[in-house]
Scaffold this motif. Structure first.
Motif, mmCIF file in Angstrom:
data_model
loop_
_atom_site.group_PDB
_atom_site.id
_atom_site.type_symbol
_atom_site.label_atom_id
_atom_site.label_comp_id
_atom_site.label_asym_id
_atom_site.label_seq_id
_atom_site.Cartn_x
_atom_site.Cartn_y
_atom_site.Cartn_z
ATOM 1 N N ALA A 78 0.667 -0.950 0.073
ATOM 2 C CA ALA A 78 0.423 0.395 0.154
ATOM 3 C C ALA A 78 0.611 1.034 0.088
ATOM 4 O O ALA A 78 0.541 2.421 -0.333
ATOM 5 C CB ALA A 78 -0.804 0.230 1.468
ATOM 6 N N ASP A 79 1.716 1.559 0.682
ATOM 7 C CA ASP A 79 2.649 2.276 1.101
ATOM 8 C C ASP A 79 3.468 2.938 0.066
ATOM 9 O O ASP A 79 3.875 3.728 -0.162
ATOM 10 C CB ASP A 79 3.833 2.566 2.113
ATOM 11 C CG ASP A 79 4.660 0.756 1.484
ATOM 12 O OD1 ASP A 79 3.706 -0.050 1.613
ATOM 13 O OD2 ASP A 79 5.603 1.187 1.456
ATOM 14 N N LEU A 81 1.719 3.172 -2.987
ATOM 15 C CA LEU A 81 1.031 4.506 -3.998
ATOM 16 C C LEU A 81 1.939 5.666 -3.902
ATOM 17 O O LEU A 81 1.256 6.535 -3.969
ATOM 18 C CB LEU A 81 -0.583 4.789 -3.135
ATOM 19 C CG LEU A 81 -0.908 3.120 -3.167
ATOM 20 C CD1 LEU A 81 -2.225 3.151 -2.291
ATOM 21 C CD2 LEU A 81 -1.778 3.355 -4.610
ATOM 22 N N ASP A 82 2.637 5.750 -2.808
ATOM 23 C CA ASP A 82 3.473 7.299 -3.396
ATOM 24 C C ASP A 82 3.557 7.782 -4.221
ATOM 25 O O ASP A 82 4.132 8.967 -4.530
ATOM 26 C CB ASP A 82 4.467 7.325 -2.008
ATOM 27 C CG ASP A 82 3.791 6.891 -0.821
ATOM 28 O OD1 ASP A 82 2.677 7.528 -0.273
ATOM 29 O OD2 ASP A 82 4.529 7.363 0.201
ATOM 30 N N TRP A 125 -1.680 9.817 6.845
ATOM 31 C CA TRP A 125 -1.726 8.382 6.213
ATOM 32 C C TRP A 125 -2.479 8.413 5.135
ATOM 33 O O TRP A 125 -2.787 8.043 3.303
ATOM 34 C CB TRP A 125 -0.981 7.490 6.569
ATOM 35 C CG TRP A 125 -0.618 6.039 5.746
ATOM 36 C CD1 TRP A 125 0.718 5.745 5.738
ATOM 37 C CD2 TRP A 125 -2.078 5.000 5.942
ATOM 38 N NE1 TRP A 125 0.415 4.213 5.255
ATOM 39 C CE2 TRP A 125 -0.866 4.305 4.784
ATOM 40 C CE3 TRP A 125 -3.262 4.958 5.380
ATOM 41 C CZ2 TRP A 125 -1.967 2.800 4.026
ATOM 42 C CZ3 TRP A 125 -3.697 3.576 5.468
ATOM 43 C CH2 TRP A 125 -3.661 2.857 4.746
ATOM 44 N N TYR A 126 -3.719 8.419 5.955
ATOM 45 C CA TYR A 126 -5.133 8.167 4.908
ATOM 46 C C TYR A 126 -5.166 9.144 4.122
ATOM 47 O O TYR A 126 -5.879 8.269 3.489
ATOM 48 C CB TYR A 126 -5.872 8.414 6.376
ATOM 49 C CG TYR A 126 -7.781 7.444 6.129
ATOM 50 C CD1 TYR A 126 -7.907 5.985 5.997
ATOM 51 C CD2 TYR A 126 -8.781 8.629 5.906
ATOM 52 C CE1 TYR A 126 -9.347 5.790 5.548
ATOM 53 C CE2 TYR A 126 -9.901 8.203 5.642
ATOM 54 C CZ TYR A 126 -10.513 6.475 5.509
ATOM 55 O OH TYR A 126 -10.903 6.313 5.520
ATOM 56 N N ASN A 128 -3.782 10.913 2.307
ATOM 57 C CA ASN A 128 -2.376 10.944 1.511
ATOM 58 C C ASN A 128 -3.216 9.667 0.469
ATOM 59 O O ASN A 128 -3.142 9.174 -1.106
ATOM 60 C CB ASN A 128 -1.084 10.287 1.393
ATOM 61 C CG ASN A 128 -0.119 11.579 2.257
ATOM 62 O OD1 ASN A 128 -0.889 12.855 2.151
ATOM 63 N ND2 ASN A 128 0.661 11.873 2.638
ATOM 64 N N VAL A 129 -3.124 7.739 1.127
ATOM 65 C CA VAL A 129 -3.785 7.355 -0.087
ATOM 66 C C VAL A 129 -4.875 7.069 -0.552
ATOM 67 O O VAL A 129 -5.111 6.748 -1.923
ATOM 68 C CB VAL A 129 -3.995 6.039 1.223
ATOM 69 C CG1 VAL A 129 -4.219 4.242 1.235
ATOM 70 C CG2 VAL A 129 -2.496 5.377 1.818
ATOM 71 N N ARG A 132 -4.548 9.492 -3.823
ATOM 72 C CA ARG A 132 -3.653 8.215 -4.372
ATOM 73 C C ARG A 132 -4.558 7.617 -5.205
ATOM 74 O O ARG A 132 -4.835 7.754 -5.842
ATOM 75 C CB ARG A 132 -2.669 8.002 -4.766
ATOM 76 C CG ARG A 132 -1.650 8.968 -4.258
ATOM 77 C CD ARG A 132 -0.136 8.573 -3.941
ATOM 78 N NE ARG A 132 0.496 9.452 -3.847
ATOM 79 C CZ ARG A 132 0.915 10.325 -2.843
ATOM 80 N NH1 ARG A 132 0.450 11.456 -1.774
ATOM 81 N NH2 ARG A 132 1.886 11.429 -3.021
#
Length: 242
Positions: A78-79, A81-82, A125-126, A128-129, A132
């Motif tokens: 999941a990270d 996705l940045d 975090w939430y 930002n995800v 995207r």
């Protein structure tokens, strides 16, 4: 956030130590992703003709050791996705996301999931995800027929509300938009994304997909692309105001 984010990891690889010699399965260290890179969990891979050419090292300077198998399949954490472009979020959107985050954390607490286990689940975090996912997710439409007449098939699935959800596919997310696309992404039988050319594609020609309903008029397309994706389309079709 993945527990291996930013860390060197160890994994198995088939290493070529000499030209034409059997590959050796051994443990190797992999550095963390750099800028514009993403770490994938590889599920399967294979050797192509290019791999064999460099493995045989005929008529070229040998370069060993090396690991072959650049044509691989897997998934991203999941990270990762940045690496994707985020959508522009309005204050109202952020407020709604924060409310959703509170409900999500509450559900985790009721399920006896500890604060330590969800320490990564912060507002930053939430949002930002989701930012995207909002701009990069594809509508999953299950087509159970052949690839014939993909545009009509896609339109029919939208009319019939055949979408079963949304998903983020890392590589397809990098395809650029065109209101007169030469390719289309479709899901056949399952949520596996397939890219199919809509007509003959010249060698070296960029593959382009349409982010929206291509049947809309010029002004409607421009408005939707501007508000939903943050850009003004200057494809040949839009320049002609078709």
């Amino acid at each position: 956030m993945s527990i291996t984010a930013g860390q060197v990891i160890k994994c198995k690889a088939a290493v070529a130590w000499e030209a034409g010699k059997p590959l050796v399965i051994e443990e190797v260290e992999v550095a963390p992703p750099q800028e514009n890179e993403v770490r994938l969990q590889i599920l399967f891979t294979a050797l192509c003709h290019s791999d064999v050419y460099f493995w045989e090292a005929k008529g070229q300077k040998p370069l060993f050791p090396r690991i072959f198998g650049h044509e691989a399949g897997g998934y991203a954490a999941a990270d990762s996705l940045d690496i994707l472009q985020p959508a522009t979020l309005s204050p109202l959107m952020i407020s709604e996301m924060v409310e959703e985050l509170g409900l999500l954390r509450s559900s985790f607490t009721k399920a006896n999931i500890t604060d330590k286990q969800i320490a990564f689940l912060t507002k930053t975090w939430y949002t930002n995800v989701l930012a995207r996912i909002r701009i990069n997710a594809f509508r999953v439409e299950l087509a159970r027929e052949s690839y014939q007449d993909l545009l009509a098939l896609a339109a029919a699935s939208v009319d019939a509300e055949a979408g079963v959800g949304n998903a983020v596919y890392m590589l397809p997310s990098f395809y650029n938009h065109d209101c007169d696309p030469n390719a289309h992404i479709l899901c056949i039988q399952n949520a596996e994304a397939r890219l199919k050319a809509l007509h003959d594609v010249e060698e070296g020609e960029e593959l382009r997909i349409c982010y929206i309903d291509a049947s809309m008029g010029h002004d409607a397309r421009q408005t939707l692309l501007s508000k939903g994706f943050g850009f003004q389309c200057n494809c040949l079709r839009c320049l002609s105001r078709d």
